[in-house]
Scaffold this motif. Structure first.
Motif, mmCIF file in Angstrom:
data_model
loop_
_atom_site.group_PDB
_atom_site.id
_atom_site.type_symbol
_atom_site.label_atom_id
_atom_site.label_comp_id
_atom_site.label_asym_id
_atom_site.label_seq_id
_atom_site.Cartn_x
_atom_site.Cartn_y
_atom_site.Cartn_z
ATOM 1 N N SER A 89 32.499 -32.356 -67.277
ATOM 2 C CA SER A 89 32.167 -32.139 -68.692
ATOM 3 C C SER A 89 33.392 -32.018 -69.579
ATOM 4 O O SER A 89 33.270 -32.006 -70.803
ATOM 5 N N GLY A 90 34.591 -31.891 -68.978
ATOM 6 C CA GLY A 90 35.803 -31.693 -69.761
ATOM 7 C C GLY A 90 36.132 -30.233 -70.014
ATOM 8 O O GLY A 90 37.129 -29.926 -70.664
ATOM 9 N N ARG A 91 35.295 -29.336 -69.486
ATOM 10 C CA ARG A 91 35.552 -27.907 -69.613
ATOM 11 C C ARG A 91 35.928 -27.324 -68.253
ATOM 12 O O ARG A 91 35.503 -27.841 -67.217
ATOM 13 N N PRO A 92 36.678 -26.207 -68.245
ATOM 14 C CA PRO A 92 36.853 -25.473 -66.990
ATOM 15 C C PRO A 92 35.482 -25.012 -66.491
ATOM 16 O O PRO A 92 34.559 -24.782 -67.287
ATOM 17 N N THR A 93 35.361 -24.870 -65.190
ATOM 18 C CA THR A 93 34.062 -24.557 -64.599
ATOM 19 C C THR A 93 34.206 -23.510 -63.499
ATOM 20 O O THR A 93 35.131 -23.572 -62.690
ATOM 21 N N LEU A 94 33.276 -22.577 -63.483
ATOM 22 C CA LEU A 94 33.151 -21.620 -62.392
ATOM 23 C C LEU A 94 31.791 -21.837 -61.740
ATOM 24 O O LEU A 94 30.751 -21.729 -62.400
ATOM 25 N N ILE A 95 31.816 -22.188 -60.466
ATOM 26 C CA ILE A 95 30.587 -22.367 -59.693
ATOM 27 C C ILE A 95 30.472 -21.214 -58.703
ATOM 28 O O ILE A 95 31.413 -20.926 -57.966
ATOM 29 N N GLU A 96 29.327 -20.558 -58.686
ATOM 30 C CA GLU A 96 29.073 -19.572 -57.630
ATOM 31 C C GLU A 96 27.998 -20.120 -56.710
ATOM 32 O O GLU A 96 26.901 -20.457 -57.146
ATOM 33 N N PHE A 97 28.334 -20.225 -55.427
ATOM 34 C CA PHE A 97 27.363 -20.586 -54.402
ATOM 35 C C PHE A 97 26.827 -19.287 -53.817
ATOM 36 O O PHE A 97 27.598 -18.457 -53.312
ATOM 37 N N GLY A 98 25.514 -19.094 -53.863
ATOM 38 C CA GLY A 98 24.925 -17.854 -53.366
ATOM 39 C C GLY A 98 23.449 -18.025 -53.099
ATOM 40 O O GLY A 98 22.950 -19.138 -52.930
ATOM 41 N N ALA A 99 22.744 -16.905 -53.072
ATOM 42 C CA ALA A 99 21.303 -16.928 -52.831
ATOM 43 C C ALA A 99 20.713 -15.628 -53.338
ATOM 44 O O ALA A 99 21.405 -14.602 -53.428
ATOM 45 N N SER A 100 19.426 -15.659 -53.672
ATOM 46 C CA SER A 100 18.742 -14.447 -54.097
ATOM 47 C C SER A 100 18.521 -13.551 -52.887
ATOM 48 O O SER A 100 18.283 -14.020 -51.775
ATOM 49 N N VAL A 118 29.553 -21.971 -66.457
ATOM 50 C CA VAL A 118 29.285 -21.008 -65.385
ATOM 51 C C VAL A 118 27.970 -21.421 -64.737
ATOM 52 O O VAL A 118 26.916 -21.408 -65.380
ATOM 53 N N VAL A 119 28.034 -21.805 -63.472
ATOM 54 C CA VAL A 119 26.870 -22.383 -62.786
ATOM 55 C C VAL A 119 26.616 -21.629 -61.486
ATOM 56 O O VAL A 119 27.549 -21.360 -60.718
ATOM 57 N N PHE A 120 25.360 -21.290 -61.242
ATOM 58 C CA PHE A 120 24.963 -20.675 -59.975
ATOM 59 C C PHE A 120 24.218 -21.716 -59.145
ATOM 60 O O PHE A 120 23.277 -22.345 -59.623
ATOM 61 N N VAL A 121 24.647 -21.894 -57.902
ATOM 62 C CA VAL A 121 24.004 -22.845 -56.993
ATOM 63 C C VAL A 121 23.371 -22.069 -55.849
ATOM 64 O O VAL A 121 24.068 -21.359 -55.099
ATOM 65 N N HIS A 122 22.068 -22.181 -55.714
ATOM 66 C CA HIS A 122 21.336 -21.519 -54.630
ATOM 67 C C HIS A 122 21.476 -22.373 -53.368
ATOM 68 O O HIS A 122 20.966 -23.489 -53.311
ATOM 69 N N VAL A 123 22.180 -21.852 -52.365
ATOM 70 C CA VAL A 123 22.477 -22.670 -51.187
ATOM 71 C C VAL A 123 21.230 -23.024 -50.389
ATOM 72 O O VAL A 123 21.219 -24.020 -49.662
ATOM 73 N N GLY A 124 20.183 -22.221 -50.519
ATOM 74 C CA GLY A 124 18.951 -22.550 -49.818
ATOM 75 C C GLY A 124 18.239 -23.742 -50.407
ATOM 76 O O GLY A 124 17.494 -24.441 -49.721
ATOM 77 N N GLU A 125 18.478 -23.996 -51.689
ATOM 78 C CA GLU A 125 17.848 -25.114 -52.376
ATOM 79 C C GLU A 125 18.760 -26.326 -52.474
ATOM 80 O O GLU A 125 18.300 -27.435 -52.732
ATOM 81 N N GLU A 126 20.062 -26.113 -52.278
ATOM 82 C CA GLU A 126 21.051 -27.205 -52.409
ATOM 83 C C GLU A 126 21.938 -27.242 -51.161
ATOM 84 O O GLU A 126 23.155 -27.108 -51.237
ATOM 85 N N LYS A 127 21.321 -27.423 -50.003
ATOM 86 C CA LYS A 127 22.066 -27.346 -48.741
ATOM 87 C C LYS A 127 23.125 -28.439 -48.620
ATOM 88 O O LYS A 127 24.238 -28.185 -48.166
#
Length: 239
Positions: A148-159, A184-193
């Motif tokens: 996107s041209g912006r700095p990005t923080l991704i957190e890989f985690g799960a509920s 700032v993006v949260f990625v649920h590892v159970g849904e995005e293996k």
């Protein structure tokens, strides 16, 4: 930190990059791509009852199954890249380093096999197929953010993961304070293996920082205090 899963599939992007690197010869009416690799998989006896994409994935695993990474290789990489991992202790990052090195060796094994296949066949690349598959592989929240041209923080985690849940107020605050300057993006590892596997996630939570060019500049495994997160962001020019 919560342990999660072993890598079980190669992302489509890796497959497409491999096919894309085979040069066009312009000779004959034959395309190297999934059809050729499926025939290779059938010859190796690993394609029975699988769809085309599954057979390609299975064959890639088959040709790279002997790839391994020694403790010495992991240690050498750590010693040469301490700054890249933020000076984190070896025991904390050795798993992620091993995964990255293993994926590199697996890709090298597949590349080597494709190169050998190229010598046996006169081929040209189906550019439209590669282009369409590559676009599909990029249609995910991580790649959309980091391109996107912006700095990005991704957190890989799960509920339900305690340190992941502890990170949520910090992520929400970052979204509010830097809404125009930071993804700032949260990625649920159970849904995005597959996406998590592509980025070498073996424990959660993991915070991965990308600069404006989409290049990974830092990652941290486990709960990451707000003050420490802000130190990393400041180095990236986000204050």
């Amino acid at each position: 930190m919560a342990r999660i899963f072993d890598v079980v599939e190669y992302p489509n992007e890796m497959r497409n990059e491999i096919v894309h690197r085979i040069p066009e010869t312009g000779a004959g009416d034959f395309r190297i791509g999934s059809q050729v690799i499926v025939r290779e998989a059938q010859a190796a006896g690993v394609a029975g009852g699988l769809s085309e994409d599954q057979a390609v994935q299975r064959f890639f695993r088959h040709v790279s199954e002997n790839a391994s990474v020694s403790e010495t290789e992991v240690r050498d990489f750590y010693d040469a890249n301490k700054e890249m991992v933020g000076g984190a202790p070896f025991d904390q990052v050795s798993g992620a380093i091993r995964q990255v090195l293993l994926q590199n060796k697996q890709e090298e094994a597949v590349q080597s096999h494709i190169a050998a296949l190229q010598k046996r066949l006169v081929v040209y690349v189906n550019g439209e197929w590669v282009k369409s598959q590559y676009a599909l592989a990029r249609d995910n929240p991580v790649d959309k953010a980091r391109t996107s041209g912006r700095p990005t923080l991704i957190e890989f985690g799960a509920s339900g993961c305690v340190p992941c849940d502890m990170m949520q107020p910090i992520l929400d605050k970052l979204r509010k304070n830097h809404s125009e300057r930071l993804n700032v993006v949260f990625v649920h590892v159970g849904e995005e293996k597959i996406l998590a596997a592509r980025f070498g996630i073996r424990a959660i939570p993991v915070q991965v920082f990308f600069d404006r060019q989409g290049k990974e500049v830092f990652r941290h495994e486990g709960f990451f205090a707000e003050a420490e997160v802000n130190k990393v962001l400041a180095k990236m020019g986000v204050q």
